[in-house]
Scaffold this motif. Structure first.
Motif, PDB file in Angstrom:
ATOM      1  N   SER A  58      44.123 -14.942 -15.479  1.00 43.10           N
ATOM      2  CA  SER A  58      43.084 -15.825 -14.962  1.00 43.10           C
ATOM      3  C   SER A  58      41.816 -15.663 -15.783  1.00 43.10           C
ATOM      4  N   ASN A  59      41.080 -16.753 -15.920  1.00 44.03           N
ATOM      5  CA  ASN A  59      39.802 -16.694 -16.623  1.00 44.03           C
ATOM      6  C   ASN A  59      38.674 -16.227 -15.721  1.00 44.03           C
ATOM      7  N   THR A  60      38.930 -16.156 -14.414  1.00 46.35           N
ATOM      8  CA  THR A  60      37.899 -15.751 -13.466  1.00 46.35           C
ATOM      9  C   THR A  60      37.767 -14.232 -13.440  1.00 46.35           C
ATOM     10  N   VAL A  61      36.536 -13.753 -13.557  1.00 43.45           N
ATOM     11  CA  VAL A  61      36.260 -12.325 -13.447  1.00 43.45           C
ATOM     12  C   VAL A  61      35.695 -12.062 -12.056  1.00 43.45           C
ATOM     13  N   ILE A  62      36.303 -11.138 -11.330  1.00 45.57           N
ATOM     14  CA  ILE A  62      35.834 -10.784  -9.995  1.00 45.57           C
ATOM     15  C   ILE A  62      34.976  -9.532 -10.094  1.00 45.57           C
ATOM     16  N   GLY A  63      33.740  -9.632  -9.650  1.00 40.99           N
ATOM     17  CA  GLY A  63      32.842  -8.487  -9.628  1.00 40.99           C
ATOM     18  C   GLY A  63      32.839  -7.855  -8.250  1.00 40.99           C
ATOM     19  N   VAL A  64      32.980  -6.546  -8.193  1.00 44.75           N
ATOM     20  CA  VAL A  64      33.077  -5.833  -6.919  1.00 44.75           C
ATOM     21  C   VAL A  64      31.920  -4.849  -6.801  1.00 44.75           C
ATOM     22  N   LEU A  65      31.151  -4.971  -5.729  1.00 44.27           N
ATOM     23  CA  LEU A  65      30.090  -4.007  -5.448  1.00 44.27           C
ATOM     24  C   LEU A  65      30.708  -2.820  -4.736  1.00 44.27           C
ATOM     25  N   GLY A  66      30.799  -1.701  -5.426  1.00 41.78           N
ATOM     26  CA  GLY A  66      31.439  -0.509  -4.891  1.00 41.78           C
ATOM     27  C   GLY A  66      32.745  -0.230  -5.607  1.00 41.78           C
ATOM     28  N   GLY A  67      33.014   1.046  -5.841  1.00 39.44           N
ATOM     29  CA  GLY A  67      34.228   1.427  -6.560  1.00 39.44           C
ATOM     30  C   GLY A  67      35.008   2.506  -5.847  1.00 39.44           C
ATOM     31  N   GLY A  68      35.084   2.411  -4.524  1.00 45.26           N
ATOM     32  CA  GLY A  68      35.797   3.411  -3.741  1.00 45.26           C
ATOM     33  C   GLY A  68      37.301   3.190  -3.729  1.00 45.26           C
ATOM     34  N   GLN A  69      37.975   3.776  -2.736  1.00 45.21           N
ATOM     35  CA  GLN A  69      39.429   3.696  -2.661  1.00 45.21           C
ATOM     36  C   GLN A  69      39.920   2.268  -2.470  1.00 45.21           C
ATOM     37  N   LEU A  70      39.209   1.480  -1.665  1.00 44.55           N
ATOM     38  CA  LEU A  70      39.624   0.097  -1.457  1.00 44.55           C
ATOM     39  C   LEU A  70      39.441  -0.718  -2.732  1.00 44.55           C
ATOM     40  N   GLY A  71      38.383  -0.431  -3.474  1.00 40.77           N
ATOM     41  CA  GLY A  71      38.196  -1.080  -4.762  1.00 40.77           C
ATOM     42  C   GLY A  71      39.316  -0.730  -5.727  1.00 40.77           C
ATOM     43  N   LYS A  72      39.772   0.498  -5.668  1.00 39.47           N
ATOM     44  CA  LYS A  72      40.879   0.919  -6.529  1.00 39.47           C
ATOM     45  C   LYS A  72      42.148   0.154  -6.196  1.00 39.47           C
ATOM     46  N   MET A  73      42.429  -0.019  -4.896  1.00 35.59           N
ATOM     47  CA  MET A  73      43.619  -0.775  -4.502  1.00 35.59           C
ATOM     48  C   MET A  73      43.499  -2.234  -4.918  1.00 35.59           C
ATOM     49  N   LEU A  74      42.300  -2.793  -4.828  1.00 32.68           N
ATOM     50  CA  LEU A  74      42.092  -4.165  -5.271  1.00 32.68           C
ATOM     51  C   LEU A  74      42.388  -4.290  -6.762  1.00 32.68           C
ATOM     52  N   CYS A  75      41.946  -3.310  -7.548  1.00 34.94           N
ATOM     53  CA  CYS A  75      42.198  -3.336  -8.995  1.00 34.94           C
ATOM     54  C   CYS A  75      43.689  -3.280  -9.296  1.00 34.94           C
ATOM     55  N   HIS A  76      44.420  -2.433  -8.577  1.00 34.39           N
ATOM     56  CA  HIS A  76      45.866  -2.345  -8.784  1.00 34.39           C
ATOM     57  C   HIS A  76      46.528  -3.699  -8.540  1.00 34.39           C
ATOM     58  N   ALA A  77      46.156  -4.349  -7.429  1.00 35.75           N
ATOM     59  CA  ALA A  77      46.759  -5.637  -7.088  1.00 35.75           C
ATOM     60  C   ALA A  77      46.384  -6.704  -8.108  1.00 35.75           C
ATOM     61  N   ALA A  78      45.123  -6.734  -8.506  1.00 33.64           N
ATOM     62  CA  ALA A  78      44.665  -7.755  -9.446  1.00 33.64           C
ATOM     63  C   ALA A  78      45.320  -7.599 -10.811  1.00 33.64           C
ATOM     64  N   SER A  79      45.565  -6.355 -11.233  1.00 32.88           N
ATOM     65  CA  SER A  79      46.163  -6.134 -12.553  1.00 32.88           C
ATOM     66  C   SER A  79      47.565  -6.715 -12.630  1.00 32.88           C
ATOM     67  N   GLN A  80      48.285  -6.729 -11.502  1.00 30.17           N
ATOM     68  CA  GLN A  80      49.626  -7.310 -11.477  1.00 30.17           C
ATOM     69  C   GLN A  80      49.592  -8.822 -11.583  1.00 30.17           C
ATOM     70  N   MET A  81      48.417  -9.399 -11.365  1.00 30.90           N
ATOM     71  CA  MET A  81      48.271 -10.851 -11.407  1.00 30.90           C
ATOM     72  C   MET A  81      47.475 -11.305 -12.624  1.00 30.90           C
ATOM     73  N   PHE A  88      24.428  -7.733 -12.910  1.00 26.35           N
ATOM     74  CA  PHE A  88      25.876  -7.588 -12.752  1.00 26.35           C
ATOM     75  C   PHE A  88      26.525  -8.926 -12.410  1.00 26.35           C
ATOM     76  N   ALA A  89      25.872  -9.717 -11.564  1.00 28.71           N
ATOM     77  CA  ALA A  89      26.435 -10.996 -11.121  1.00 28.71           C
ATOM     78  C   ALA A  89      26.585 -11.987 -12.269  1.00 28.71           C
ATOM     79  N   LYS A  90      25.793 -11.825 -13.330  1.00 35.13           N
ATOM     80  CA  LYS A  90      25.838 -12.769 -14.450  1.00 35.13           C
ATOM     81  C   LYS A  90      27.177 -12.738 -15.173  1.00 35.13           C
ATOM     82  N   ARG A  91      27.892 -11.627 -15.095  1.00 32.63           N
ATOM     83  CA  ARG A  91      29.155 -11.503 -15.819  1.00 32.63           C
ATOM     84  C   ARG A  91      30.365 -11.815 -14.940  1.00 32.63           C
TER      85      ARG A  91
END
Length: 366
Positions: free
Chosen positions: A78-101, A137-140
């Motif tokens: 995808s060309n869309t970049v998702i910016g996440v405020l916070g990098g805790g455990q839930l952010g880590k799980m989101l990254c795992h799921a997004a990488s598969q897509m 951060f939101a600009k990217r």
């Protein structure tokens, strides 16, 4: 935390299930599996494939993997970049799921070694409560979201007015991060709640005790989670010490009528931009010292209770704005009523299948 994934209960007259329930213990929850028993007789049905059992637990249709590695289908980049405020455990799980897509995730977190830093596409080190940092951060990012609700909502409101796509909307995060505001919102939406009222003086909390009786639950409006920010007054004499233990009235307090319950239930609800929702199976959460210790899925309750809990959770989340994945926590009372007794936490996901829920979240963003 422990996770127990239980097979669906079968009628007493039915043949014994060919599967043994296993409880998993350890530092992190793991995906459930079932160990087949030997057939009770020659006529006993053969064990079902494991993927069909996992599908029932996650409410996803059973299907073979498409990527050749036993995982979910792989989508195009995808060309869309998702910016996440916070990098805790839930952010880590989101990254795992997004990488598969094939979806890029950029996180903003002040800790260099935060959990999501090892799996995200880019980690920007900085405070997600600093206005200038969040603006840059939101600009990217094509979409801006959060993995923790304790962020600067005022900044998000300004960014939304400038056209930044914030999901869920700043108005939703504002409701969720203030528990008293949250109670008032859901009360207006006719969500079943225990009686509550704001208190700001010793006299007002004494009046609340006279009205609701004792024990009396006293709570902080903000930063109250995992047992923190909550205290119980057993009688009028304990009120001053309970208020002091929570930081005083200046911190912002409210009280709730004590609600006896037999189970604590939770429903994961994924909400899209157009207000359509997907609800996952009702689970039971067992707490130890106010921390979620065991999750049993599906919850061992009647279908009537499951439908009622799902209906209440869905109605609550449909009253909010923007896309996201939410956990709605509920009390089951002795008279089989479901009460919205706990708070709704954005992204507070207990099940070891969290990656599935996060995938839904990413799909809703795009």
């Amino acid at each position: 935390m422990h996770a127990r994934f239980l097979s669906a209960p079968s009628p007493a007259s039915a043949a014994p299930s060919p599967y043994v329930r296993l409880a998993f213990t350890g530092a992190r929850p793991r995906r459930a599996c079932w160990k087949p028993r030997g057939p009770a007789s020659a006529s006993a049905p053969p064990p079902r494939p494991l993927h069909s059992l996992c599908a029932r637990a996650s409410m996803q249709p059973a299907s073979p993997a498409h990527d050749g590695h036993g995982g979910p289908p792989v989508h195009g980049v995808s060309n869309t970049v998702i910016g996440v405020l916070g990098g805790g455990q839930l952010g880590k799980m989101l990254c795992h799921a997004a990488s598969q897509m094939g979806i890029r995730i950029v996180i903003l977190d002040p800790l260099p070694g935060c959990p999501a830093s090892s799996v995200c596409d880019e980690h920007v080190i900085g405070s997600f409560n600093d206005e200038d940092t969040v603006r840059e951060f939101a600009k990217r990012c094509g979409v801006l979201t959060v993995e923790i609700e304790h962020v600067d909502v005022t900044t998000l409101e300004k960014l939304e007015k400038q056209g930044v796509d914030c999901e869920p909307n700043a108005s939703t995060i504002m409701i969720i991060q203030d528990k008293y505001r949250q109670k008032k919102h859901f009360s207006r939406c006719e969500i079943p709640l225990p009686d509550f009222m704001e208190v700001d003086t010793l006299r007002s909390i004494e009046e609340a005790g006279e009205k609701f009786g004792y024990p009396l639950m006293v709570k902080s409006k903000r930063l109250a989670y995992d047992g923190r920010g909550n205290a119980v007054a057993k009688n009028k004499e304990e009120l001053p010490s309970v208020v002091a233990s929570l930081g005083g009235f200046e911190r912002g307090l409210y009280v709730e009528r004590w609600t006896p319950f037999v189970k604590e239930l939770s429903v994961i609800v994924a909400r899209s931009r157009d207000n359509s929702t997907v609800c996952y199976p009702v689970v039971e959460t067992v707490h130890k010292e106010n921390i979620c210790h065991v999750v049993e899925a599906p919850a061992d309750v009647s279908n009537k209770i499951k439908k009622l809990a799902t209906s209440v959770a869905e109605k609550a989340i449909k009253s909010l704005e923007g896309a996201g994945v939410f956990a709605v926590e509920l009390f089951l009372t002795e008279d089989d009523q479901v009460c919205f007794g706990l708070s709704t936490y954005f992204f507070k996901i207990y099940s070891s299948c969290s990656g599935v829920y996060i995938i839904i979240l990413v799909l809703f963003f795009l």
